[in-house]
Write a protein that holds these residues in place. Structure first.
Motif, PDB file in Angstrom:
ATOM      1  N   GLN A   1       0.828  -1.189   0.000  1.00 30.46           N
ATOM      2  CA  GLN A   1       0.000   0.000   0.000  1.00 30.46           C
ATOM      3  C   GLN A   1       0.873   1.253   0.000  1.00 30.46           C
ATOM      4  O   GLN A   1       1.820   1.356   0.758  1.00 30.46           O
ATOM      5  N   ARG A   2       0.523   2.223  -0.829  1.00 29.55           N
ATOM      6  CA  ARG A   2       1.216   3.502  -0.842  1.00 29.55           C
ATOM      7  C   ARG A   2       0.551   4.438   0.152  1.00 29.55           C
ATOM      8  O   ARG A   2      -0.639   4.372   0.396  1.00 29.55           O
ATOM      9  N   SER A   3       1.336   5.311   0.720  1.00 28.64           N
ATOM     10  CA  SER A   3       0.797   6.262   1.680  1.00 28.64           C
ATOM     11  C   SER A   3      -0.193   7.190   0.988  1.00 28.64           C
ATOM     12  O   SER A   3       0.084   7.699  -0.097  1.00 28.64           O
ATOM     13  N   LYS A   4      -1.346   7.427   1.639  1.00 28.19           N
ATOM     14  CA  LYS A   4      -2.345   8.332   1.101  1.00 28.19           C
ATOM     15  C   LYS A   4      -1.886   9.765   1.298  1.00 28.19           C
ATOM     16  O   LYS A   4      -1.278  10.101   2.292  1.00 28.19           O
ATOM     17  N   LYS A   5      -2.231  10.615   0.332  1.00 24.34           N
ATOM     18  CA  LYS A   5      -1.877  12.020   0.440  1.00 24.34           C
ATOM     19  C   LYS A   5      -3.106  12.815   0.851  1.00 24.34           C
ATOM     20  O   LYS A   5      -4.212  12.562   0.377  1.00 24.34           O
ATOM     21  N   PHE A   6      -2.912  13.749   1.730  1.00 22.80           N
ATOM     22  CA  PHE A   6      -4.006  14.550   2.247  1.00 22.80           C
ATOM     23  C   PHE A   6      -3.825  15.999   1.809  1.00 22.80           C
ATOM     24  O   PHE A   6      -2.716  16.479   1.624  1.00 22.80           O
ATOM     25  N   THR A   7      -4.959  16.691   1.656  1.00 20.48           N
ATOM     26  CA  THR A   7      -4.911  18.077   1.209  1.00 20.48           C
ATOM     27  C   THR A   7      -4.631  19.025   2.358  1.00 20.48           C
ATOM     28  O   THR A   7      -4.350  20.190   2.144  1.00 20.48           O
ATOM     29  N   THR A   8      -4.754  18.544   3.593  1.00 22.34           N
ATOM     30  CA  THR A   8      -4.483  19.397   4.734  1.00 22.34           C
ATOM     31  C   THR A   8      -2.995  19.662   4.844  1.00 22.34           C
ATOM     32  O   THR A   8      -2.171  18.973   4.245  1.00 22.34           O
ATOM     33  N   SER A   9      -2.635  20.659   5.636  1.00 23.77           N
ATOM     34  CA  SER A   9      -1.228  21.030   5.783  1.00 23.77           C
ATOM     35  C   SER A   9      -0.473  20.032   6.638  1.00 23.77           C
ATOM     36  O   SER A   9       0.744  19.999   6.636  1.00 23.77           O
ATOM     37  N   ILE A  10      -1.198  19.201   7.394  1.00 26.43           N
ATOM     38  CA  ILE A  10      -0.549  18.209   8.254  1.00 26.43           C
ATOM     39  C   ILE A  10      -0.481  16.890   7.505  1.00 26.43           C
ATOM     40  O   ILE A  10      -1.501  16.318   7.140  1.00 26.43           O
ATOM     41  N   GLN A  11       0.713  16.407   7.260  1.00 17.40           N
ATOM     42  CA  GLN A  11       0.912  15.148   6.550  1.00 17.40           C
ATOM     43  C   GLN A  11       1.236  14.040   7.540  1.00 17.40           C
ATOM     44  O   GLN A  11       2.008  14.239   8.467  1.00 17.40           O
ATOM     45  N   LEU A  12       0.615  12.882   7.330  1.00 17.33           N
ATOM     46  CA  LEU A  12       0.907  11.757   8.194  1.00 17.33           C
ATOM     47  C   LEU A  12       2.294  11.219   7.902  1.00 17.33           C
ATOM     48  O   LEU A  12       2.750  11.217   6.755  1.00 17.33           O
ATOM     49  N   LYS A  13       2.979  10.754   8.906  1.00 13.47           N
ATOM     50  CA  LYS A  13       4.296  10.163   8.731  1.00 13.47           C
ATOM     51  C   LYS A  13       4.165   8.841   7.981  1.00 13.47           C
ATOM     52  O   LYS A  13       3.151   8.169   8.027  1.00 13.47           O
ATOM     53  N   ARG A  14       5.247   8.461   7.291  1.00 10.73           N
ATOM     54  CA  ARG A  14       5.207   7.218   6.541  1.00 10.73           C
ATOM     55  C   ARG A  14       5.109   6.034   7.486  1.00 10.73           C
ATOM     56  O   ARG A  14       5.508   6.086   8.653  1.00 10.73           O
ATOM     57  N   ARG A  15       4.624   4.933   6.969  1.00 14.32           N
ATOM     58  CA  ARG A  15       4.511   3.722   7.756  1.00 14.32           C
ATOM     59  C   ARG A  15       5.823   2.966   7.718  1.00 14.32           C
ATOM     60  O   ARG A  15       6.383   2.734   6.641  1.00 14.32           O
ATOM     61  N   ILE A  16       6.324   2.576   8.867  1.00 18.32           N
ATOM     62  CA  ILE A  16       7.567   1.808   8.973  1.00 18.32           C
ATOM     63  C   ILE A  16       7.214   0.391   9.412  1.00 18.32           C
ATOM     64  O   ILE A  16       6.590   0.191  10.468  1.00 18.32           O
ATOM     65  N   ALA A  17       7.568  -0.571   8.605  1.00 14.28           N
ATOM     66  CA  ALA A  17       7.242  -1.966   8.916  1.00 14.28           C
ATOM     67  C   ALA A  17       7.996  -2.423  10.165  1.00 14.28           C
ATOM     68  O   ALA A  17       9.209  -2.246  10.265  1.00 14.28           O
ATOM     69  N   THR A  18       7.276  -3.002  11.105  1.00 13.68           N
ATOM     70  CA  THR A  18       7.891  -3.501  12.335  1.00 13.68           C
ATOM     71  C   THR A  18       7.980  -5.021  12.358  1.00 13.68           C
ATOM     72  O   THR A  18       8.389  -5.597  13.360  1.00 13.68           O
ATOM     73  N   VAL A  19       7.575  -5.649  11.270  1.00 12.01           N
ATOM     74  CA  VAL A  19       7.756  -7.086  11.120  1.00 12.01           C
ATOM     75  C   VAL A  19       8.506  -7.324   9.819  1.00 12.01           C
ATOM     76  O   VAL A  19       8.348  -6.567   8.852  1.00 12.01           O
ATOM     77  N   PRO A  20       9.342  -8.326   9.746  1.00 17.40           N
ATOM     78  CA  PRO A  20      10.126  -8.564   8.532  1.00 17.40           C
ATOM     79  C   PRO A  20       9.262  -9.068   7.388  1.00 17.40           C
ATOM     80  O   PRO A  20       8.245  -9.735   7.597  1.00 17.40           O
ATOM     81  N   GLU A  21       9.654  -8.717   6.171  1.00 11.80           N
ATOM     82  CA  GLU A  21       8.963  -9.237   4.994  1.00 11.80           C
ATOM     83  C   GLU A  21       9.224 -10.733   4.818  1.00 11.80           C
ATOM     84  O   GLU A  21       8.386 -11.452   4.294  1.00 11.80           O
ATOM     85  N   ARG A  22      10.372 -11.171   5.249  1.00 12.67           N
ATOM     86  CA  ARG A  22      10.751 -12.588   5.088  1.00 12.67           C
ATOM     87  C   ARG A  22      11.797 -12.936   6.119  1.00 12.67           C
ATOM     88  O   ARG A  22      12.643 -12.122   6.460  1.00 12.67           O
ATOM     89  N   ILE A  23      11.733 -14.157   6.610  1.00 13.86           N
ATOM     90  CA  ILE A  23      12.751 -14.692   7.517  1.00 13.86           C
ATOM     91  C   ILE A  23      13.315 -15.955   6.892  1.00 13.86           C
ATOM     92  O   ILE A  23      12.568 -16.858   6.516  1.00 13.86           O
ATOM     93  N   LEU A  24      14.634 -15.992   6.759  1.00 10.52           N
ATOM     94  CA  LEU A  24      15.294 -17.128   6.122  1.00 10.52           C
ATOM     95  C   LEU A  24      16.298 -17.766   7.077  1.00 10.52           C
ATOM     96  O   LEU A  24      16.877 -17.087   7.926  1.00 10.52           O
ATOM     97  N   ASP A  25      16.476 -19.053   6.918  1.00 13.01           N
ATOM     98  CA  ASP A  25      17.462 -19.767   7.728  1.00 13.01           C
ATOM     99  C   ASP A  25      18.865 -19.434   7.262  1.00 13.01           C
ATOM    100  O   ASP A  25      19.136 -19.382   6.063  1.00 13.01           O
ATOM    101  N   ALA A  26      19.751 -19.210   8.215  1.00 14.13           N
ATOM    102  CA  ALA A  26      21.169 -18.963   7.912  1.00 14.13           C
ATOM    103  C   ALA A  26      22.024 -19.787   8.871  1.00 14.13           C
ATOM    104  O   ALA A  26      22.727 -19.225   9.724  1.00 14.13           O
ATOM    105  N   PRO A  27      21.984 -21.098   8.749  1.00 11.87           N
ATOM    106  CA  PRO A  27      22.750 -21.938   9.683  1.00 11.87           C
ATOM    107  C   PRO A  27      24.246 -21.780   9.485  1.00 11.87           C
ATOM    108  O   PRO A  27      24.727 -21.612   8.370  1.00 11.87           O
ATOM    109  N   GLY A  28      24.963 -21.796  10.587  1.00 12.51           N
ATOM    110  CA  GLY A  28      26.414 -21.647  10.522  1.00 12.51           C
ATOM    111  C   GLY A  28      26.879 -20.220  10.719  1.00 12.51           C
ATOM    112  O   GLY A  28      28.078 -19.954  10.588  1.00 12.51           O
ATOM    113  N   MET A  29      25.964 -19.299  11.027  1.00 14.10           N
ATOM    114  CA  MET A  29      26.362 -17.924  11.296  1.00 14.10           C
ATOM    115  C   MET A  29      27.218 -17.873  12.561  1.00 14.10           C
ATOM    116  O   MET A  29      26.786 -18.296  13.632  1.00 14.10           O
TER     117      MET A  29
END
Length: 405
Positions: free
Chosen positions: A63-91
């Motif tokens: 989803q793209r951030s919606k734009k508002f006509t008011t002078s106050i713009q909402l802050k962008r959304r920052i993902a707090t969960v990963p898009e993907r988790i992969l195994d990395a054995p041997g790290m």
């Protein structure tokens, strides 16, 4: 019912209750609503319609951030969960190593014990391109600026150059007496930081590759980064020291001893040439900002945790820091105000490495919990935004092509 005054009463029903307002009250409410710019009959702070029950993370992050006509713009959304988790054995759980890098051709390299894996984010193809001897391990890696070559450091002091297209080692530049824990490129030069405190410059074009040795650190060099224009080199060590070197000098331009623990996190600002950020270990937990022209310290942040890496945003005046003990999280900070924007709980154990995608939107993190995670923390707000990193046009993730074993 016959009372004429009843014609001037308005009934407002809410939650089964009736409230009556005379003319004066009604006129006051209407004027108040008009002044506030809201509909008179509209409920404030009501629950919105429930979201679609389908748990579609891809839809959420597309989803793209919606734009508002008011002078106050909402802050962008920052993902707090990963898009993907992969195994990395041997790290390997070692704070002083540098085992993750992402190049301009959208290929991610990761070192796992004795092997280096390269994943092509455009095709989903993954290859193992390098392997050490039985008693050695991969200790560092770094892409060339054009993405054609990968420099690989090993525990026995070797610095190798790999041609990614041909999947061949094109040369081995030995000479260090201890492990090479960090590498960085400057055009055709590869600079290597060693456990013995030395920094070597290798010219990859000539047989006698060692063209300079920088000696000032009293302990292992674990942070090393050339500035984008190649004019200055920043180094951090287990001696708690930060050095800034001019490209044509083997003596530090200046030395800073403000940190109280090892300095692994070293990052140049992409939109201000002489701005450097450095982060200290468990007994320090500070991020310091330096003007490398005047040698002055500009700002400092007490992060509260061991700082393992720093990444500047290319689009926003922000930086991301990853952390070890005690929180194992990521933080995003504004600059120059140095205000914390958000904390993100990243891994179950300390975050050891991070790298950013070539479009500057996705950050990859690796930890000793043997997980490799991808976070869309710098979502672009540009109208002419290009293709999203690692996601096909139809929204289907190609991360499924990566299985690190």
């Amino acid at each position: 019912m016959g009372d004429p005054s009843s014609h001037f009463n308005t009934t407002h029903r809410e939650s089964g209750k009736e409230q009556y307002m005379d003319n004066a009250d009604l006129e006051y409410q209407e004027k108040l609503a008009e002044a506030c710019g809201i509909a008179f009959e509209r409920r404030i702070l009501q629950f919105s319609a429930p979201p679609n029950g389908k748990d579609d993370l891809g839809h959420t992050y597309n989803q793209r951030s919606k734009k508002f006509t008011t002078s106050i713009q909402l802050k962008r959304r920052i993902a707090t969960v990963p898009e993907r988790i992969l195994d990395a054995p041997g790290m390997i759980d070692d704070y002083y190593l540098n085992l993750l890098d992402w190049n301009v051709k959208n290929m991610l390299a990761i070192g796992l014990d004795q092997n280096v894996y390269v994943w092509n984010a455009d095709t989903g193809d993954v290859r193992s391109i390098a392997q050490t001897e039985d008693n050695d391990y991969i200790s560092s890696l770094s892409w060339s600026h054009d993405g054609e070559y990968l420099a690989v450091g090993t525990s026995d002091g070797d610095t190798q150059i790999w041609d990614i297209l041909r999947e061949q080692k094109v040369r081995s530049m030995s000479g260090h007496t201890a492990r090479v824990g960090v590498l960085t490129w400057n055009k055709y030069l590869v600079s290597s930081g060693c456990k013995d405190g030395s920094i070597w410059h290798h010219d990859t074009r000539i047989a006698q590759h060692k063209i300079a040795e920088l000696l000032d650190h009293a302990s292992e060099v674990c942070g090393l980064k050339w500035r984008h224009d190649g004019e200055q080199l920043a180094s951090g060590g287990n001696d708690n020291r930060v050095n800034i070197w001019d490209a044509r000098s083997s003596i530090p331009k200046f030395t800073k001893n403000n940190h109280l623990a090892a300095v692994k996190a070293v990052a140049w600002c992409p939109w201000k040439n002489n701005l450097l950020a450095t982060g200290g270990g468990s007994f320090d937990r500070q991020i310091h900002f330096w003007n490398t022209s005047s040698a002055s310290r500009l700002k400092s942040i007490d992060t509260g945790s061991q700082v393992t890496s720093i990444i500047w945003s290319k689009e926003y005046q922000e930086l991301l820091s990853t952390h070890g003990f005690p929180e194992h999280h990521m933080s995003i900070w504004s600059y120059p105000k140095c205000r914390k924007i958000i904390d993100i709980q990243a891994h179950d154990t300390r975050v050891l490495h991070s790298a950013i995608s070539p479009d500057g939107q996705v950050v990859a993190t690796a930890a000793s919990d043997e997980n490799l995670k991808f976070w869309r923390v710098f979502q672009s707000q540009s109208k002419n935004e290009g293709p999203r990193s690692n996601v096909k046009e139809n929204g289907t993730s190609v991360y499924s092509g990566l299985l690190i074993r």
